[in-house]
Design an enzyme around this catalytic site. Structure first.
Site, short mmCIF file in Angstrom:
data_model
loop_
_atom_site.label_atom_id
_atom_site.label_comp_id
_atom_site.label_asym_id
_atom_site.label_seq_id
_atom_site.Cartn_x
_atom_site.Cartn_y
_atom_site.Cartn_z
N LYS A 109 -2.37 -1.45 -3.63
CA LYS A 109 -3.19 -0.25 -3.55
C LYS A 109 -2.31 0.97 -3.65
O LYS A 109 -1.31 1.03 -2.93
CB LYS A 109 -3.97 -0.24 -2.22
CG LYS A 109 -4.89 0.95 -2.04
CD LYS A 109 -5.60 0.90 -0.70
CE LYS A 109 -6.53 2.11 -0.58
NZ LYS A 109 -7.21 2.18 0.70
N LYS A 126 0.86 -1.19 0.00
CA LYS A 126 0.00 0.00 0.00
C LYS A 126 0.89 1.23 0.00
O LYS A 126 1.72 1.42 0.88
CB LYS A 126 -0.90 -0.02 1.23
CG LYS A 126 -1.84 1.18 1.31
CD LYS A 126 -2.77 1.06 2.50
CE LYS A 126 -3.67 2.27 2.63
NZ LYS A 126 -4.55 2.17 3.82
ZN LIG Z 1 -5.45 3.32 8.25
#
Ligand SMILES: [Zn+2]
Length: 327
Positions: free
Chosen positions: A251, A198
């Site tokens: 992501k 992420k």
């Molecule tokens: Zn968070």
């Protein structure tokens, strides 16, 4: 003899193109994100995300039915609590908003897979994903104390009926901690979908309106990844696999298709891609201006995630995409 190969031969008709299409988007690939808020009959549209709403639990249930009827197999729940504090009580409390929503959805639509985003940023008063040192104004989250809260949150979500736990805070060792917590509580069969790679991304802007989770100070760069890094994503993924993650997420998705591809190449675990809020809002905004064809752009983007290696796609376009595919 020129040319021997004429690739256009296989593009001559719709049926031929269908026959040789390598990657096909289906409803089974999609996960629909939902934002739960306190109250009754609340449906508040997120200004920066047309078509996306903050919903009270009763409305979440209605939405879940619609999602299920469209053939989308799963939703992911985010919560906006009544109160926020430094211990992120709303995240792990048994009467938390996500817990309530999960229980209600599982009662109404037992077959729909309910995924819970497992993080603290929506529930902490400062908006960071864990505990901060007293007086810290930079956002340097204390890793190990935060793991205890994540463990508690995951167990409470599982107790509420959640089918898949999806930790998103990029804390070191969070898969191990959550796996231990779930196993100790008897939830050995609940899978973990780890937000493994992420990035610290500007594409999350509209989400923070939706989830009301903007950090009050500092930023998330001490725990989310630097957009310039690729190999580091593979390191993060390898660690999460070793810790027992069942599925992995990249992501954002659109600017990180190379990462989706590299992750898919290195593992046999299912890979999910999060088509994030900013990606959605850009398409919506341009479509509202009449500058692009929303349907074509969205379907092309989602199909491209599959081509890049995504087995699952979290997207705010999920319901529209299925309707368009069914046309
Ligand atoms: Zn968070």
């Amino acid at each position: 003899m020129f040319p021997i190969h004429r690739p256009r031969r296989l593009r001559a008709s719709t049926q031929l193109r269908r026959m040789v299409q390598e990657n096909t988007l289906t409803a089974s690939d999609l996960i629909y994100p939902l934002f739960a808020v306190p109250g009754n009959a609340v449906a508040k549209e997120v200004t920066s995300m047309p078509g996306v709403y903050q919903l009270s639990v009763d409305k979440i249930v209605e939405e879940a039915k619609e999602v299920y009827d469209l053939g989308i197999p799963a939703i992911i729940l985010f919560g906006i609590p009544e109160d926020k504090d430094i211990d992120a009580t709303g995240a792990w409390h048994d009467c938390g908003i996500v817990q309530k929503a999960a229980t209600a959805v599982k009662q109404a639509v037992p077959d729909l897979v309910v995924i819970a985003d497992t993080c603290l940023c929506e529930y902490t008063s400062h908006g960071h994903c864990g505990y901060l040192e007293v007086g810290d104004l930079t956002g340097k989250v204390l890793n190990d104390p935060t793991l205890e809260l994540l463990k508690k949150t995951a167990v409470s979500q599982a107790n509420a009926g959640v089918d898949i736990i999806a930790p998103s805070g990029m804390m070191d060792g969070f898969v191990t901690a959550i796996r231990e917590g779930l196993d100790e509580a008897g939830f050995t069969d609940i899978p973990i979908l780890s937000y493994a790679a992420k990035y610290s991304s500007a594409y999350y802007g509209p989400f923070r309106d939706a989830a009301e989770s903007s950090p009050q100070f500092g930023d998330r760069r001490t725990y989310q990844m630097d957009p310039g890094n690729g190999k580091e994503a593979l390191k993060e993924v390898a660690l999460d696999i070793a810790e027992g993650a069942d599925m992995l997420m990249v992501k954002p998705a659109l600017s990180y298709m190379d990462i989706i591809w590299r992750v898919k190449e290195m593992t046999n675990l299912p890979v999910a891609a999060y088509n994030v809020s900013g990606e959605y809002s850009m398409v919506k905004a341009a479509a509202l201006k009449g500058w692009i064809d929303e349907k074509k752009v969205a379907l092309e983007t989602l199909t491209s995630f599959k081509r890049a290696g995504a087995d699952l796609i979290l997207t705010y376009h999920a319901k529209d995409a299925v309707r368009w595919l069914n046309e």
